[in-house]
Design an enzyme around this catalytic site. Structure first.
Site, PDB file in Angstrom:
ATOM      1  N   LYS A  66       0.799  -1.223   0.000  1.00 32.80           N
ATOM      2  CA  LYS A  66       0.000   0.000   0.000  1.00 32.80           C
ATOM      3  C   LYS A  66       0.833   1.275   0.000  1.00 32.80           C
ATOM      4  CE  LYS A  66      -3.911  -2.232   2.295  1.00 32.80           C
ATOM      5  NZ  LYS A  66      -4.850  -2.194   3.433  1.00 32.80           N
ATOM      6  N   ASP A 100      -9.805   2.184   2.860  1.00 31.98           N
ATOM      7  CA  ASP A 100      -9.725   1.425   4.110  1.00 31.98           C
ATOM      8  C   ASP A 100     -10.358   2.151   5.297  1.00 31.98           C
ATOM      9  OD1 ASP A 100      -8.504  -0.945   3.295  1.00 31.98           O
ATOM     10  OD2 ASP A 100      -6.487  -0.107   3.457  1.00 31.98           O
TER      11      ASP A 100
END
Length: 271
Positions: A66, A100
């Site tokens: 990420k 997220d």
């Protein structure tokens, strides 16, 4: 013509994202498929360029990719601020997003957990931790980030302080940190399949007014959540964060509202 989507990560065998997205595509009658691909950080750029060249509709990114993705894609302002990307869209170049934090927020709110004004202890300082810390600080929580490498926690907290209240520390005083918290969130891989015995805390560390949220969703009930139940704390499993962050990614890629209940059912049937 079938459009391919996927999730890149390492490890990746545990991922339930293919089950979830393929169930949504089938329900909506869309000619799309979603697959999991094992990709290491050093190969991420080639993998993303290859996916774009082959006509992929988009990809998700998971551990440990990420933050590495920021060096490769054009991140939107939220992902840039968070410092991590979990969704890449190929419609206009390679644009990175982060869904997220919103996924975590919706997971807790549907369980009646109040974020604004809460003391939130986040363990871990990786990509998911960054997203949740930024989102929850922005929503009015008081954030403490605890990490094995204290310097990483302090650095992350300094960034989060731009949008709200945050501090960073090591793991030395976990029992007191938990005692001072309303919400405990595990953003490490401790307890994830196949090494399911790991946990960041035990029942002896917790109190009954605590909400314990584990973003690990395989197994569905981690050792941490079992310990939370022993302590009389509220235990929140990680599958709905996966569902809600995936739903946001689905909308980014397709412009279509996905069937949330179908996605949830697909994940749960895999356990």
């Amino acid at each position: 013509m079938n459009t391919v989507f996927g999730v890149f990560g390492d490890p990746i065998a545990h991922s339930k994202s293919p089950d979830m997205h393929n169930a949504a595509f089938r329900k909506l009658g869309m000619e799309c498929t979603y697959h999991a691909f094992r990709v290491s950080p050093e190969n991420l750029k080639d993998a993303l360029l290859g996916a774009k060249a082959m006509g992929f509709g988009g990809v998700n990114l998971t551990v440990p990719l990420k933050q590495e993705a920021l060096k490769i894609v054009d991140a939107d302002p939220l992902a840039e601020g968070i410092g991590a990307v979990n969704t890449v869209d190929f419609k206009d170049g390679m644009v990175g997003y982060n869904t997220d934090g919103l996924g975590a927020k919706r997971s807790l709110e549907e369980k009646g957990v109040k974020i604004k004004g809460s003391n939130v202890l986040i363990v871990g300082a990786g990509g998911a931790s960054r997203a949740i810390a930024f989102q929850f600080a922005k929503d009015g929580a008081d954030i403490t980030i605890a990490n094995r490498t204290e310097e990483k926690a302090i650095e992350l907290a300094a960034g989060v302080s731009a949008v709200g209240s945050a501090r960073g520390c090591g793991l030395e005083n976990m029992k007191q940190l938990i005692a001072d918290s309303d919400i405990l969130i595990n953003c490490t891989t401790l307890g994830m399949h196949p090494k399911t015995e790991g946990t960041i805390a035990t029942a002896n560390d917790m109190h009954s007014e605590l909400t314990v949220f584990d973003i690990v969703y395989n197994p569905l009930e981690t050792t941490l959540l079992k310990e939370a139940k022993k302590a009389g704390a509220k235990a929140v499993t990680g599958e709905m964060m996966l569902v809600y962050q995936g739903a946001e990614a689905f909308k980014i890629w397709t412009g279509v509202e996905p069937p949330i209940e179908v996605m949830k059912k697909a994940i749960l049937e895999g356990f």
